[in-house]
Motif scaffolding. Sequence first.
Motif, PDB file in Angstrom:
ATOM      1  N   ILE A 194      13.076   5.339  47.990  1.00 26.10           N
ATOM      2  CA  ILE A 194      12.191   4.561  48.248  1.00 26.10           C
ATOM      3  C   ILE A 194      11.764   3.823  49.688  1.00 26.10           C
ATOM      4  N   THR A 195      12.901   3.472  50.111  1.00 27.21           N
ATOM      5  CA  THR A 195      12.929   2.546  51.324  1.00 27.21           C
ATOM      6  C   THR A 195      13.389   3.108  52.474  1.00 27.21           C
ATOM      7  N   SER A 196      14.168   4.245  52.332  1.00 27.58           N
ATOM      8  CA  SER A 196      14.600   4.757  53.470  1.00 27.58           C
ATOM      9  C   SER A 196      13.658   6.007  54.028  1.00 27.58           C
ATOM     10  N   PRO A 197      13.705   5.971  55.513  1.00 37.08           N
ATOM     11  CA  PRO A 197      12.776   7.063  55.924  1.00 37.08           C
ATOM     12  C   PRO A 197      13.319   8.437  55.956  1.00 37.08           C
ATOM     13  N   ALA A 198      12.305   9.183  55.767  1.00 37.37           N
ATOM     14  CA  ALA A 198      12.704  10.865  55.702  1.00 37.37           C
ATOM     15  C   ALA A 198      12.978  11.273  57.121  1.00 37.37           C
ATOM     16  N   VAL A 213      17.402  10.958  53.712  1.00 36.56           N
ATOM     17  CA  VAL A 213      16.457  11.378  52.589  1.00 36.56           C
ATOM     18  C   VAL A 213      15.647  12.439  53.570  1.00 36.56           C
ATOM     19  N   ILE A 214      15.079  13.643  52.746  1.00 36.15           N
ATOM     20  CA  ILE A 214      14.278  14.562  53.416  1.00 36.15           C
ATOM     21  C   ILE A 214      13.047  14.679  52.732  1.00 36.15           C
ATOM     22  N   ARG A 215      12.229  15.213  53.358  1.00 37.67           N
ATOM     23  CA  ARG A 215      10.898  15.701  52.671  1.00 37.67           C
ATOM     24  C   ARG A 215      10.686  17.305  52.173  1.00 37.67           C
ATOM     25  N   VAL A 216      10.328  17.491  51.102  1.00 37.71           N
ATOM     26  CA  VAL A 216      10.246  19.015  50.746  1.00 37.71           C
ATOM     27  C   VAL A 216       8.913  19.171  50.242  1.00 37.71           C
ATOM     28  N   SER A 217       8.215  20.023  50.576  1.00 34.36           N
ATOM     29  CA  SER A 217       6.997  20.441  50.500  1.00 34.36           C
ATOM     30  C   SER A 217       6.956  22.111  49.985  1.00 34.36           C
ATOM     31  N   HIS A 218       6.856  22.181  48.773  1.00 38.24           N
ATOM     32  CA  HIS A 218       6.808  23.469  47.970  1.00 38.24           C
ATOM     33  C   HIS A 218       5.838  23.395  46.682  1.00 38.24           C
ATOM     34  N   VAL A 219       5.353  24.519  46.457  1.00 39.71           N
ATOM     35  CA  VAL A 219       4.569  25.193  45.293  1.00 39.71           C
ATOM     36  C   VAL A 219       3.572  23.760  44.984  1.00 39.71           C
ATOM     37  N   GLY A 220       2.815  23.374  46.089  1.00 40.42           N
ATOM     38  CA  GLY A 220       1.579  22.600  46.171  1.00 40.42           C
ATOM     39  C   GLY A 220       2.173  21.187  45.795  1.00 40.42           C
TER      40      GLY A 220
END
Length: 352
Positions: free
Chosen positions: A197-201, A313-320
């Motif tokens: 929640i608080t850590s930047p991606a 922390v990473i951001r994943v964009s998949h299946v919308g």
Amino acid sequence: MTARVDAHYAGALTVADLPFTDGTVTVDRGSKERRSLSLTVADPAYLPWSPTAPLAVYGQTLVVSRGIRYPNGTSESVPLGVFRIDEPQGDVRMGPVTLTGKSLECVISEDTFDTPRSTRGMATCVTAMTNLIQQTMPSAAVVNLTVGARNPACAVVDWDAGTDRWDAVTQIATAMQAEIFCDVLGHFVITDVPNVITSPAVWDVAEGEGGSLIASGRQMSRNAVYNAVVASGENTASNAPPVSAFARDTDPLSPTRWGGPFGKVTKSISSGLWLSTAACQAAANAALFDAIAPNIQTTVESLPNPALEAGDVIRVSHVGRKELYVLQSLSIPLTATGDFTMTLRGGKEDSP
């Protein structure tokens, strides 16, 4: 892509740019040794025959890095770790030589206490951890990377002879709601527990044109999910009475709320380093945040990023969908044809 492995023994470089044919560095927050190495060397001449051979098991280490080589011939690389060699083996005539290695937490772990030990006289948690580590490795660097360089007072606690030294170190780190591990440079770093929640991606993995995602999978389980934590402390060395505190998920909108459809599932934790109800309450609150995190294991295969660390922390964009995850483990290939896979923990929908 380029990778390099250098062999060292007793502080001296013994083989520069060891010629290997395959290898993987695995980074895992759940492992006692944060980093591990598997390596294959084709030439059987590297099979160790003497205690001082470059790939023998008497304190020999491998320093590993990986990067890219540009068309103009220059290269850029990032370190992947310092590994003590554990098990070289191979056919003496044909090879290859295969070996495994571990990051330097193993050196601390193996130096069990030969006599009872105590934190008495060690005023703060960082001082106590540093002393315990440097009793084994006098030149070890211990770096406090917690926010504000937190360094709370350390309670007096005793350990028996035969206790695992690294377990004692991690117990102190846990008591200050932190974690400690050996980083890519062989330094022992103390960090805050990652918070999705608080850590930047630090990296985006996306499908489609311009993205790095190759494949992804998802698994959900209720194992290791709790909605209450009881923290207790009892320490005869400090002549402190037993103390305890509890924390429960009381959010009415939470799927794991105490007494809701999920049920009542309690996790118990304890430490001799918690001497007050307030300390137990802080520990219970911190543990509850992790305990109610969804046990959703997402496995991602992507283009390699060897600069990542477990806990990022990473951001994943998949299946919308676009979600934030804590990176639990990753496997970094040392060859261009190897797979780069990541196991992600939890999952929080990212705001647009």
